[in-house]
Motif scaffolding. Structure first.
Motif, PDB file in Angstrom:
ATOM      1  N   ASP A 154       0.827  -1.213   0.000  1.00 37.72           N
ATOM      2  CA  ASP A 154       0.000   0.000   0.000  1.00 37.72           C
ATOM      3  C   ASP A 154       0.857   1.258   0.000  1.00 37.72           C
ATOM      4  OD1 ASP A 154      -2.290  -1.486  -0.058  1.00 37.72           O
ATOM      5  OD2 ASP A 154      -2.703  -1.324   2.098  1.00 37.72           O
ATOM      6  N   ASP A 155       1.933   1.240   0.800  1.00 40.81           N
ATOM      7  CA  ASP A 155       2.843   2.387   0.840  1.00 40.81           C
ATOM      8  C   ASP A 155       3.513   2.585  -0.514  1.00 40.81           C
ATOM      9  OD1 ASP A 155       2.267   2.904   3.482  1.00 40.81           O
ATOM     10  OD2 ASP A 155       3.931   1.704   4.254  1.00 40.81           O
ATOM     11  N   LEU A 156       3.837   1.476  -1.170  1.00 39.32           N
ATOM     12  CA  LEU A 156       4.510   1.555  -2.469  1.00 39.32           C
ATOM     13  C   LEU A 156       3.586   2.159  -3.528  1.00 39.32           C
ATOM     14  CD1 LEU A 156       7.289   0.859  -3.563  1.00 39.32           C
ATOM     15  CD2 LEU A 156       6.405  -1.387  -4.237  1.00 39.32           C
ATOM     16  N   LYS A 157       2.287   1.870  -3.433  1.00 35.69           N
ATOM     17  CA  LYS A 157       1.322   2.463  -4.373  1.00 35.69           C
ATOM     18  C   LYS A 157       1.300   3.986  -4.211  1.00 35.69           C
ATOM     19  CE  LYS A 157      -1.857  -1.470  -4.825  1.00 35.69           C
ATOM     20  NZ  LYS A 157      -3.222  -1.979  -4.492  1.00 35.69           N
ATOM     21  N   ASP A 158       1.213   4.464  -2.960  1.00 31.15           N
ATOM     22  CA  ASP A 158       1.213   5.909  -2.702  1.00 31.15           C
ATOM     23  C   ASP A 158       2.527   6.529  -3.174  1.00 31.15           C
ATOM     24  OD1 ASP A 158      -1.284   5.699  -1.561  1.00 31.15           O
ATOM     25  OD2 ASP A 158      -0.530   5.553   0.497  1.00 31.15           O
ATOM     26  N   PHE A 159       3.608   5.803  -2.955  1.00 27.78           N
ATOM     27  CA  PHE A 159       4.946   6.255  -3.351  1.00 27.78           C
ATOM     28  C   PHE A 159       4.999   6.481  -4.866  1.00 27.78           C
ATOM     29  CE2 PHE A 159       9.430   5.328  -4.403  1.00 27.78           C
ATOM     30  CZ  PHE A 159      10.083   6.166  -3.510  1.00 27.78           C
ATOM     31  N   LYS A 160       4.458   5.529  -5.614  1.00 28.98           N
ATOM     32  CA  LYS A 160       4.475   5.631  -7.079  1.00 28.98           C
ATOM     33  C   LYS A 160       3.580   6.770  -7.573  1.00 28.98           C
ATOM     34  CE  LYS A 160       5.685   0.802  -7.978  1.00 28.98           C
ATOM     35  NZ  LYS A 160       5.214  -0.520  -8.489  1.00 28.98           N
ATOM     36  N   VAL A 161       2.467   7.009  -6.869  1.00 26.89           N
ATOM     37  CA  VAL A 161       1.592   8.132  -7.226  1.00 26.89           C
ATOM     38  C   VAL A 161       2.343   9.455  -7.052  1.00 26.89           C
ATOM     39  CG1 VAL A 161      -0.463   9.438  -6.522  1.00 26.89           C
ATOM     40  CG2 VAL A 161      -0.577   6.942  -6.732  1.00 26.89           C
ATOM     41  N   ASP A 162       3.090   9.580  -5.950  1.00 26.08           N
ATOM     42  CA  ASP A 162       3.878  10.799  -5.719  1.00 26.08           C
ATOM     43  C   ASP A 162       4.911  11.009  -6.832  1.00 26.08           C
ATOM     44  OD1 ASP A 162       2.627  11.751  -3.489  1.00 26.08           O
ATOM     45  OD2 ASP A 162       4.116  11.033  -2.056  1.00 26.08           O
ATOM     46  N   ILE A 163       5.557   9.939  -7.252  1.00 28.94           N
ATOM     47  CA  ILE A 163       6.570  10.043  -8.311  1.00 28.94           C
ATOM     48  C   ILE A 163       5.908  10.455  -9.630  1.00 28.94           C
ATOM     49  CG2 ILE A 163       8.229   8.753  -9.713  1.00 28.94           C
ATOM     50  CD1 ILE A 163       8.822   7.086  -7.193  1.00 28.94           C
TER      51      ILE A 163
END
Length: 476
Positions: free
Chosen positions: A137-146
């Motif tokens: 879940d954190d990785l999904k948010d991380f990719k959205v930020d990028i």
């Protein structure tokens, strides 16, 4: 940076060690941020240059997002804001704080190179990003930020590979440090301090970090020998060892093996029953009281969020009446009840009640925290103010002096809070002399002074978990 040296810390990777002996209160090093930004939620209430909290701020006429105290602050912050200003205008809105911070970091590196000063001990390329350790879940948010960063980053600026951008996001995610306002009482933003990233964690550390006049200071909590590793705590020691380990694994991606976690030091005190004349409650009674406290703390927090402070007081009083005879004064849930009730009663201007529970809170903290822990110092300061407001000058002065002694170590003599405490210490000392000479005259003069200038209302109470914020920021 002649006071420290990088070394390989067993089981931790790189760390910093002392190259000379230090004593309590010594500043080991200070460091300005590589870049820092105001939190999204406070963008209109905090100056984007000096990070002061001001009732009226001037808005940037171009991007309409950045706010400043005055023209002086706007000019001082222009070098950092110039490219950001154009990017926000082109993007149509300001992105979130993580994206704004990463952008400011890259603009700084593009301008000054990977080492921005002679004092910098490490480059960002050498820091861990822990991307591979993130939950799904954190990785999904991380990719959205990028993805949003790529849209935000101007075509006129130097273009960076996605891997480079991702690395900076990862470094910020696990190494961002909270920036406080001018008095150090409110977290208002987040910044990156490369040298601080090298200081490893210990639940019972030998150093503390404080923000003072725009720079972080690494300060010694006691005697540190030459060659000894310098360590700070990333989490609040008031939590049980299992909870601290969970937080550290989730937020910073490592397993803490310090002595306090390994041997569960003081965990027994944090969930202890109250002993009276050698008689202790049964484990079942303690568990029942603990579960009840936990349930009531959740209800109390909901009432606080609604702004129903009289309901908060009712829940606290009922909970304390039921559990105080069973739980020890070091039980962490009882301490939270006392802390919340003290803060809310001070806000509602019931100062004697606030003083009583603040004193109990400090007595419990003293049995759990390191004697020079900043949270203990802040709690003692609060208790001192509450007693002073209640007219209990003897205990008030003693608490203020205790707080001052601790904060001289953790914050130092030039910090705004310590300066406030010094003025308070002198005031309470003068009032205490007057009280000892003639109690009646003292109280008469105090009552007359309050009629002319009533006590101002305290700041609105914060959440249960916000009283003791650790300074290491991680986007949740």
């Amino acid at each position: 940076m002649e006071n420290v040296a990088i070394f390989d810390s067993p089981g931790k990777g790189r760390g910093l060690k002392a190259t000379k002996e230090f004593w309590a209160g010594d500043v080991i090093f200070s460091e300005p941020s590589l870049a820092a930004v105001v939190f999204d939620s406070l963008a209109e209430r905090i100056c984007h240059s000096c990070f002061r909290s001001q009732p009226k701020l001037q808005r940037c006429g171009q991007c309409k997002f950045a706010h400043y105290c005055d023209r002086t602050c706007q000019r001082a912050g222009w070098a950092e804001h110039k490219q950001e200003c154009s990017a926000i205008k082109a993007f149509g809105k300001a992105p979130n704080e993580s994206i704004r911070l990463v952008a400011r970091i890259l603009w700084r590196l593009d301008k000054d190179g990977s080492v921005v000063s002679d004092m910098q001990l490490t480059t960002l390329d050498e820091l861990e990003d822990h991307i591979q350790d993130m939950e799904e879940d954190d990785l999904k948010d991380f990719k959205v930020d990028i993805h949003n960063f790529v849209d935000y980053w101007p075509r006129s600026s130097k273009q960076h590979r996605i891997e480079e951008v991702s690395h900076i996001f990862g470094v910020v995610n696990c190494n961002g440090f909270t920036v406080s306002d001018q008095r150090g009482l409110q977290a208002v933003g987040v910044g990156l301090f490369p040298n601080l990233c090298l200081v490893n964690h210990n639940c019972w550390p030998n150093c503390t970090v404080i923000l003072n006049h725009g720079k972080i200071e690494l300060r010694s909590l006691g005697k540190i020998e030459e060659g000894e590793e310098l360590m700070v705590s990333y989490v609040d020691y008031l939590n049980l060892s299992e909870e601290r380990q969970r937080q550290l694994k989730t937020q910073y991606f490592f397993d803490c093996t310090c002595e306090h976690c390994r041997d569960k030091i003081k965990d027994d005190l944090k969930l202890a029953g109250r002993e009276v004349d050698g008689v202790k409650p049964s484990p079942e009674q303690v568990k029942e009281a603990t579960d009840y406290c936990f349930e009531m703390l959740e209800k109390m927090e909901k009432a606080r969020l609604r702004g129903d402070y009289h309901e908060v007081v009712r829940i606290c009083r009922d909970s304390i009446t039921k559990t105080e005879p069973v739980l020890a004064d070091t039980h962490i849930y009882l301490l939270r009840l006392w802390s919340t009730l003290s803060e809310v009663q001070a806000y509602l201007q019931y100062f004697e009640d606030a003083a009583e529970y603040a004193r109990k809170m400090v007595d419990g903290y003293m049995k759990l925290y390191h004697p020079n822990n900043a949270a203990l110092g802040m709690a003692a300061m609060r208790a001192g103010v509450n007693h002073w407001q209640a007219g209990l000058i003897e205990v008030g002065h003693a608490m203020v002096c205790k707080a001052y002694a601790i904060l001289m170590v953790t914050h130092g003599p030039t910090h705004p809070i310590t300066k406030d405490l010094e003025a308070m210490r002198m005031q309470t000392e003068m009032e205490l002399r007057m009280f000892k000479q003639n109690e009646y005259v003292y109280h008469s003069m105090r009552d007359a002074a309050l009629k002319n200038k009533p006590m101002t209302m305290m700041h609105e109470p914060k959440g249960v978990e916000e009283g003791i914020k650790n300074l290491f920021h991680r986007k949740k």
